[in-house]
Design an enzyme around this catalytic site. Sequence first.
Site, PDB file in Angstrom:
ATOM      1  N   LYS A  50       0.833  -1.204   0.000  1.00 24.41           N
ATOM      2  CA  LYS A  50       0.000   0.000   0.000  1.00 24.41           C
ATOM      3  C   LYS A  50       0.870   1.257   0.000  1.00 24.41           C
ATOM      4  CE  LYS A  50      -3.979  -1.934   2.499  1.00 24.41           C
ATOM      5  NZ  LYS A  50      -4.745  -1.864   3.765  1.00 24.41           N
ATOM      6  N   ALA A  67      -1.003   1.230   6.428  1.00 24.87           N
ATOM      7  CA  ALA A  67      -1.183   0.225   7.471  1.00 24.87           C
ATOM      8  C   ALA A  67      -2.104  -0.870   6.961  1.00 24.87           C
ATOM      9  CB  ALA A  67      -1.768   0.856   8.725  1.00 24.87           C
ATOM     10  N   ASP A  68      -1.999  -2.014   7.598  1.00 23.82           N
ATOM     11  CA  ASP A  68      -2.961  -3.083   7.377  1.00 23.82           C
ATOM     12  C   ASP A  68      -3.208  -3.745   8.720  1.00 23.82           C
ATOM     13  OD1 ASP A  68      -4.669  -4.551   5.554  1.00 23.82           O
ATOM     14  OD2 ASP A  68      -3.390  -6.268   5.953  1.00 23.82           O
ATOM     15  N   THR A  69      -4.425  -4.190   8.933  1.00 24.27           N
ATOM     16  CA  THR A  69      -4.812  -4.845  10.182  1.00 24.27           C
ATOM     17  C   THR A  69      -5.652  -6.068   9.842  1.00 24.27           C
ATOM     18  OG1 THR A  69      -4.820  -2.749  11.381  1.00 24.27           O
ATOM     19  CG2 THR A  69      -6.069  -4.566  12.362  1.00 24.27           C
ATOM     20  N   VAL A 104       0.240  -3.675  11.099  1.00 24.47           N
ATOM     21  CA  VAL A 104       1.583  -3.295  10.668  1.00 24.47           C
ATOM     22  C   VAL A 104       1.483  -1.947   9.962  1.00 24.47           C
ATOM     23  CG1 VAL A 104       3.618  -3.912   9.317  1.00 24.47           C
ATOM     24  CG2 VAL A 104       2.253  -5.719  10.402  1.00 24.47           C
TER      25      VAL A 104
END
EC number: 3.6.1.9
Length: 188
Positions: A50, A67-69, A104
């Site tokens: 991203k 970010a990714d969750t 992250v």
Amino acid sequence: MLYLASQSPRRRQLLEQIGIAFEAVNVDVPEVRSPDESPVHYVSRVARDKARAGMAGLPADAIVLSADTEVVLDDEVFGKPADAADATAMLKRLSGRTHETISVVWAVQGTRAESEVCVSRVRFASLSDDDIAAYVASGEPFGRAGAYAIQGRGATLIEHLEGSFTGVMGLPVYETARLLRRFGVRPG
């Protein structure tokens, strides 16, 4: 200038909450886990992709944050539910159990790229079929990893949290601020 490579209103809200000035850029990155990829590596790779996608067309000195969750139970990554049946199935699996929420965050500027990882443990209460049906009917599970929103009605499903509330929301504020400071960006 800081750019946020995210379409998430929650991530935008959390950055604004800590006084970070930014512009949002929309990115579209495939989110498909490879069969041999660990959950942490998968979440990190998607967040990094991203950030790199967000760099397109920006000035060379731009800083891109992404970010990714994801929610993880028994090594299975629970993404966003496809429909009500999928949301119901996820919530039934999470009911009465402890899962991990992995967030992250990546910051990229030119060839420099750094990240922070936040892992939280969330224990759900034992949920009845009626509890699950009412929550799914609220519409809140849709567009949310693991089919719940800790900052909304989903908070009533959670018996215990060990870790970061904002990390479970989708942007761990402490880790994000620490990462941005390394790039010379300080919370206001």
